[in-house]
Design a protein around this motif. Structure first.
Motif, mmCIF file in Angstrom:
data_model
loop_
_atom_site.group_PDB
_atom_site.id
_atom_site.type_symbol
_atom_site.label_atom_id
_atom_site.label_comp_id
_atom_site.label_asym_id
_atom_site.label_seq_id
_atom_site.Cartn_x
_atom_site.Cartn_y
_atom_site.Cartn_z
ATOM 1 N N LEU A 97 -65.613 4.725 13.622
ATOM 2 C CA LEU A 97 -64.928 5.583 12.660
ATOM 3 C C LEU A 97 -65.856 6.117 11.575
ATOM 4 O O LEU A 97 -65.489 7.054 10.859
ATOM 5 N N ARG A 137 -60.003 3.072 26.194
ATOM 6 C CA ARG A 137 -59.459 2.225 25.131
ATOM 7 C C ARG A 137 -59.935 0.780 25.153
ATOM 8 O O ARG A 137 -59.611 0.013 24.248
ATOM 9 N N HIS A 189 -61.733 -0.461 21.984
ATOM 10 C CA HIS A 189 -61.160 -0.096 20.687
ATOM 11 C C HIS A 189 -60.056 -1.062 20.265
ATOM 12 O O HIS A 189 -59.308 -1.578 21.090
ATOM 13 N N LEU A 233 -54.035 9.487 15.972
ATOM 14 C CA LEU A 233 -55.192 10.077 15.297
ATOM 15 C C LEU A 233 -55.231 9.686 13.829
ATOM 16 O O LEU A 233 -56.262 9.207 13.318
ATOM 17 N N PHE A 291 -62.746 16.090 16.255
ATOM 18 C CA PHE A 291 -61.643 15.860 17.185
ATOM 19 C C PHE A 291 -61.227 17.149 17.891
ATOM 20 O O PHE A 291 -61.028 17.175 19.103
ATOM 21 N N PRO A 301 -54.722 1.068 16.983
ATOM 22 C CA PRO A 301 -54.716 1.788 15.700
ATOM 23 C C PRO A 301 -53.722 1.277 14.666
ATOM 24 O O PRO A 301 -54.069 1.112 13.492
ATOM 25 N N SER A 337 -64.641 9.518 19.042
ATOM 26 C CA SER A 337 -64.147 8.226 19.529
ATOM 27 C C SER A 337 -62.620 8.197 19.577
ATOM 28 O O SER A 337 -62.033 7.612 20.497
ATOM 29 N N ILE A 338 -61.961 8.840 18.609
ATOM 30 C CA ILE A 338 -60.490 8.869 18.617
ATOM 31 C C ILE A 338 -59.987 9.707 19.792
ATOM 32 O O ILE A 338 -59.019 9.334 20.470
ATOM 33 N N THR A 376 -64.534 -0.606 16.434
ATOM 34 C CA THR A 376 -63.730 0.538 16.037
ATOM 35 C C THR A 376 -64.121 1.047 14.654
ATOM 36 O O THR A 376 -64.239 2.258 14.434
ATOM 37 N N PHE A 395 -55.878 5.913 12.944
ATOM 38 C CA PHE A 395 -57.310 5.619 12.878
ATOM 39 C C PHE A 395 -57.932 6.136 11.579
ATOM 40 O O PHE A 395 -58.765 5.458 10.963
ATOM 41 N N SER A 441 -63.880 14.207 10.544
ATOM 42 C CA SER A 441 -63.300 13.617 11.751
ATOM 43 C C SER A 441 -62.473 14.646 12.516
ATOM 44 O O SER A 441 -62.544 14.722 13.755
#
Length: 254
Positions: A56, A72, A75, A164, A214, A78, A63-64, A52, A167, A210
């Motif tokens: 990140l 999942r 991962h 979100l 996303f 979170p 990935s999120i 994870t 993470f 990020s």
């Protein structure tokens, strides 16, 4: 129970995917999901935390989004990620006696009241520095509300925004932990304060990158504008929260 795996898209026979091992029971991200994760996260610590963290810093937004959509199995959870990393960071800062906020607050003047105020300010900065996990946890619901408002039409619910930013807070904590050796070398010098401020800006840039990943379905210009709007909303919310809690924090200095 699903007939196909959300993680690898293979057909499922039974309660787990025979190809990747993910459960056929993938629950929606909502309040009960987060509560279950908080209760049981510590019982399932495995190699997923390293995967994870790598994700990140290589493809965070993608990935999120995949995690929220159901992929999942590889991962780390979170909230557990944030709690573990924040606890580790707080322990290291306390054990190594590093106070990145030292010297940030100065009280000028003479007399016993001024000396007491300066002493309280120093204690407060030390308390905040060693209780960074609290600040980390507070950031999550604030930023979740901000991006929920700024990206309302994207269709993600508040709890998905909460995941979100869980993470993304973990991302910033991992960055801080990686640079603890540098903090230790600069401890007690003015350079420590400037380094921490620079790292704060790096963390914000990582978060912006990020979020750009996303919310990839929006045009780039709209994404940037919405991220800036979310930052303004988050800043206003955190300022209001600080004004409400400032008396408590001041009294907690002793």
């Amino acid at each position: 129970m699903r007939s196909s795996c959300l993680n690898c898209r293979q057909a499922i026979r039974g309660h787990f995917c025979s190809n990747c091992g993910q459960s056929a029971h993938v629950h929606a991200i909502n309040g009960p999901y987060l509560w279950h994760e908080l209760q049981h996260g510590f019982l399932h610590v495995d190699k997923g935390i390293f995967f994870t963290i790598k994700e990140l810093f290589t493809r965070p937004g993608n990935s999120i989004r995949e995690f929220i959509e159901g992929r999942r199995v590889r991962h780390f959870k979170p909230l557990s990620l944030v709690i573990i990393l924040a606890g580790l960071y707080g322990f290291l800062m306390h054990f190594l006696h590093i106070n990145v906020l030292a010297g940030n607050v100065e009280v000028t003047g003479d007399g016993p009241d001024v000396a007491l105020a300066q002493q309280r300010a120093e204690h407060l900065s030390e308390w905040v520095a060693t209780h960074y996990w609290i600040i980390s946890m507070v950031q999550i619901p604030v930023w979740a509300a901000a991006t929920r408002l700024a990206f309302f039409k994207q269709g993600y619910n508040y709890f998905e925004h909460f995941v979100l930013h869980s993470f993304l807070v973990g991302q910033r904590l991992a960055l801080h932990i990686a640079l603890v050796p540098l903090y230790y070398l600069l401890n007690g010098t003015p350079a420590l304060r400037y380094t921490d401020r620079a790292l704060g800006w790096v963390g914000l840039l990582l978060m912006a990158w990020s979020l750009l990943q996303f919310f990839r379905t929006m045009p780039p210009g709209q994404r940037i504008a919405r991220i800036l709007l979310a930052a303004v909303i988050a800043l206003a919310l955190m300022l209001a929260l600080f004004l409400l809690t400032a008396p408590f924090l001041w009294n907690a200095a002793f």
